[in-house]
Design a protein around this motif. Structure first.
Motif, short mmCIF file in Angstrom:
data_model
loop_
_atom_site.label_atom_id
_atom_site.label_comp_id
_atom_site.label_asym_id
_atom_site.label_seq_id
_atom_site.Cartn_x
_atom_site.Cartn_y
_atom_site.Cartn_z
N GLU A 29 0.95 -1.25 -0.06
CA GLU A 29 0.04 -0.05 -0.06
C GLU A 29 1.07 1.15 0.06
O GLU A 29 0.59 2.20 -0.60
CB GLU A 29 -1.04 -0.04 1.30
N ALA A 30 1.97 1.17 0.68
CA ALA A 30 2.85 2.24 0.76
C ALA A 30 3.49 2.52 -0.61
O ALA A 30 3.69 3.65 -0.99
CB ALA A 30 3.96 2.10 1.63
N THR A 31 3.88 1.38 -1.14
CA THR A 31 4.37 1.47 -2.55
C THR A 31 3.55 2.06 -3.65
O THR A 31 3.88 3.03 -4.27
CB THR A 31 4.88 0.09 -2.99
N THR A 32 2.25 1.77 -3.38
CA THR A 32 1.13 2.35 -4.38
C THR A 32 1.13 3.77 -4.13
O THR A 32 0.80 4.37 -5.12
CB THR A 32 -0.09 1.50 -4.30
N LEU A 33 0.92 4.02 -2.89
CA LEU A 33 0.69 5.39 -2.51
C LEU A 33 1.71 6.52 -3.01
O LEU A 33 1.77 7.55 -3.65
CB LEU A 33 0.53 5.62 -0.99
N LEU A 34 3.17 5.90 -2.92
CA LEU A 34 4.15 6.66 -3.19
C LEU A 34 4.28 6.68 -4.86
O LEU A 34 4.50 7.69 -5.48
CB LEU A 34 5.50 5.90 -2.93
#
Length: 613
Positions: free
Chosen positions: A69-74
């Motif tokens: 989720e963090a990778t997608t947000l970034l």
């Protein structure tokens, strides 16, 4: 009983049967099931190990999905910033990263607890096994140690138990975490993308085929490795304990060659077992790399089509790695379990050996020390092998307080009769009675507590001289120990040693002479003060003058006691109340010294031959 004796076949040099390399575990499943039952006392601890191991694995599995989720947000933030439609949400990313950190901390904490519990369980299990083996040794029949290599028994206590401990500590935890990881990872991959999961699962059959090929070949080598390690221990133990003989006969080269031969055998089976185990990781890495390539290609296509997010691709690739790793661990665990089963089988084989029959004294008969000490041999027949009797038809009456001498040529059966009297072996036919009761009616402890023994082969343990003498009667005072040494004419030489009675005898008692060892064992028998005595060539290693003095002490000690004396020096048993002349397992003559000389038979020939020039 006949079957047991029929199995008393000895290996080279009179030692036990050798375990041949290349053997597989006879009952892999049965051995593991028995071990699971053996560990029943640790059910709660093992249940907690399972729970914490599963918890650790689940937290670890969920981590990549949350991190995605963090990778997608970034990624979305960077794209929006470049397009001028938005910015990176560092707050949301930070929250996701904190959640991920929390999951990994929980995973580490669970892993720590389960490792601590499993280490405790494995060490307690090894502790209990060592105790059981030690207790078993004390219940083993005398004949077992006559036909079995000491080094092999030591190997079961040390190497096999240590192998079990290491395999248990590593194998059980890995088995739980690997299975949980495989299941959990498959579930997470299915949640992310079903087609990509199916592609990954196609790698499993290939992995299983390769693993099966390796495991099927490695199992026999692990069994052979444990057995051959026992051979190495046996040879080393025999070489060190007999190093004086090796030196005296100049057999260093032959000893080295013998060790090289068995060491080469250990090397051959060892490197095969380890090589096959080492193949697991390259094989699984190869399969894993195939999975990476397939996932990267398909994932790229799906990402372009918008079917899957960049973060999910990153998470999925990490899951592919987490999927192949536990498969590799399962392959390793399979080998570990094979090695553990081989060690367990050897341990259980020892624990299942026949024990001495420990019968209690029948109710109402009282303790054996209250019984008279007359002895009757009633048509005794015995053989170490069922079809080769050593004692054929031995009958004799020994009155309480008599000194009975057993004489005859080497191999006639004299020492065998003593072993039967002590119930190191039980008779095949007939009976031996003490105080009118068959000795098989009593427990072994009740029989053996009546006898004091001095053997031709002296036995002393590593410790002080005082401790070795006191072994005859542990509650004896220092004054009683010293008096026993004086009665055995050992006091003088003891006082000449550094530290006197506190002089420490080394492991093989090589720091005192053979004659001095004999004197100490006689002192120990004097201190024991038993109602019956067995003296097997008790003065064979002392000089003539000391022999005469010891004989005086022995005569005093034997007064009023039923004594059995085995002697080749016939001059030492001239005062015996009864002399039994044994030849080929039978009594051919009996009587006093004077009576037997007057008969001019076999005893007279033996006696006269010792004085011929």
């Amino acid at each position: 009983m006949a079957e047991n004796r029929q199995n008393r076949r000895r290996g080279p040099m009179g030692n036990g049967p050798m375990v041949m390399p290349g053997e597989k575990a006879k009952d892999f499943k049965g051995t593991l099931l028995r071990f699971i039952a053996y560990m029943g006392a640790h059910k709660l601890a093992l249940a907690l190990v399972f729970l914490f191991a599963i918890g650790s694995t689940i937290f670890n599995i969920v981590g990549p999905k949350v991190l995605s989720e963090a990778t997608t947000l970034l990624f979305n933030g960077i794209v929006a910033k470049v397009a001028g439609t938005g910015a990176i949400d560092f707050g949301a990313i930070g929250f996701v990263l904190l959640c991920t950190l929390g999951l990994y901390v929980l995973s580490a904490a669970c892993s720590f607890v389960q490792s601590w519990l499993m280490s405790s369980v494995s060490q307690k299990t090894c502790y209990r096994l060592r105790q059981d083996i030690d207790a078993k040794i004390n219940r083993m029949p005398y004949g077992y140690f006559e036909r079995t290599r000491i080094g092999d028994t030591l190997s079961r206590i040390t190497n096999d138990v240590d192998t079990l401990g290491q395999s248990l500590n590593q194998g059980v935890t890995q088995l739980i975490t690997s299975i949980t990881t495989v299941v959990g990872v498959v579930v997470m991959m299915l949640i992310i993308n079903v087609p990509m999961t199916l592609i990954t699962l196609l790698m499993v059959p290939l992995s299983l085929v390769l693993i099966k090929l390796v495991v099927s070949r490695s199992q026999r080598y692990f069994k052979a490795q444990q057995a051959t390690l026992g051979e190495v221990n046996s040879l080393v133990e025999e070489t060190f304990s007999g190093h004086t003989v090796v030196k005296a006969f100049g057999k260093e080269k032959e000893t080295v060659e013998a060790f090289k031969k068995v060491n080469d055998k250990l090397y051959n089976v060892g490197w095969r077992a380890q090589f096959l185990t080492a193949l697991m990781m390259p094989i699984m890495n190869f399969v894993g790399n195939l999975g990476y390539v397939a996932v990267a290609v398909v994932g790229s296509v799906f990402a372009v089509q918008g079917i899957i997010t960049v973060g999910d691709i990153q998470a999925f690739i990490q899951y592919v790695k987490n999927f192949t790793q536990p498969l590799s661990q399962l392959a390793q665990v399979s080998n570990t379990l094979q090695q553990m089963a081989a060690a367990l089988e050897r341990i259980f084989e020892f624990l299942d050996e026949d024990e001495e029959v420990q019968l209690a004294l029948p109710a109402g008969q009282g303790a054996t020390r209250d019984l008279p000490s007359d002895v009757e041999f009633d048509h005794v027949r015995f053989g170490y092998l069922a079809d080769k009797p050593v004692v054929k038809n031995f009958s004799a009456q020994v009155k309480e307080g008599q000194t009975v001498a057993l004489v005859g040529p080497t191999g006639a059966g004299k020492t065998t009769m003593v072993k039967l009297l002590m119930r190191f072996y039980d008779v095949d036919e007939g009976a031996i009675r003490i105080g009118g009761h068959d000795i098989r009616e009593f427990s072994l402890a009740q029989i053996r507590e009546r006898f004091g023994m001095v053997l031709q082969d002296t036995w002393l343990f590593s410790g002080t001289i005082r401790e070795n003498i006191r072994y005859g009667r542990l509650e004896a005072s220092d004054a009683e120990v010293e008096q026993a040494a004086k009665d055995a004419f050992a006091h003088h030489f003891i006082t000449t040693l550094p530290d006197g009675y506190d002089f420490r005898i080394n492991e093989d008692a090589s720091n005192i002479s053979q004659g001095q060892r004999q004197l100490l064992t006689i002192a120990r028998a004097i201190l024991a003060d038993r109602r019956m005595l067995i003296l097997d060539e008790a003065t064979s290693s002392v000089d003539t003058r000391t022999e005469e003095r010891i004989q005086q002490a022995m005569d005093k000690l034997m007064a009023g006691r039923t004594s059995f004396v085995i002697a080749h020096r016939l001059s030492t048993i001239r005062n015996a109340d009864l002399i039994l002349v044994i030849r080929d397992g039978d009594i051919v003559e009996q009587g006093t010294h004077a009576q037997l000389l007057e008969q001019g038979g076999f005893y007279a020939e033996l006696y006269q031959s010792q004085f011929e020039q």
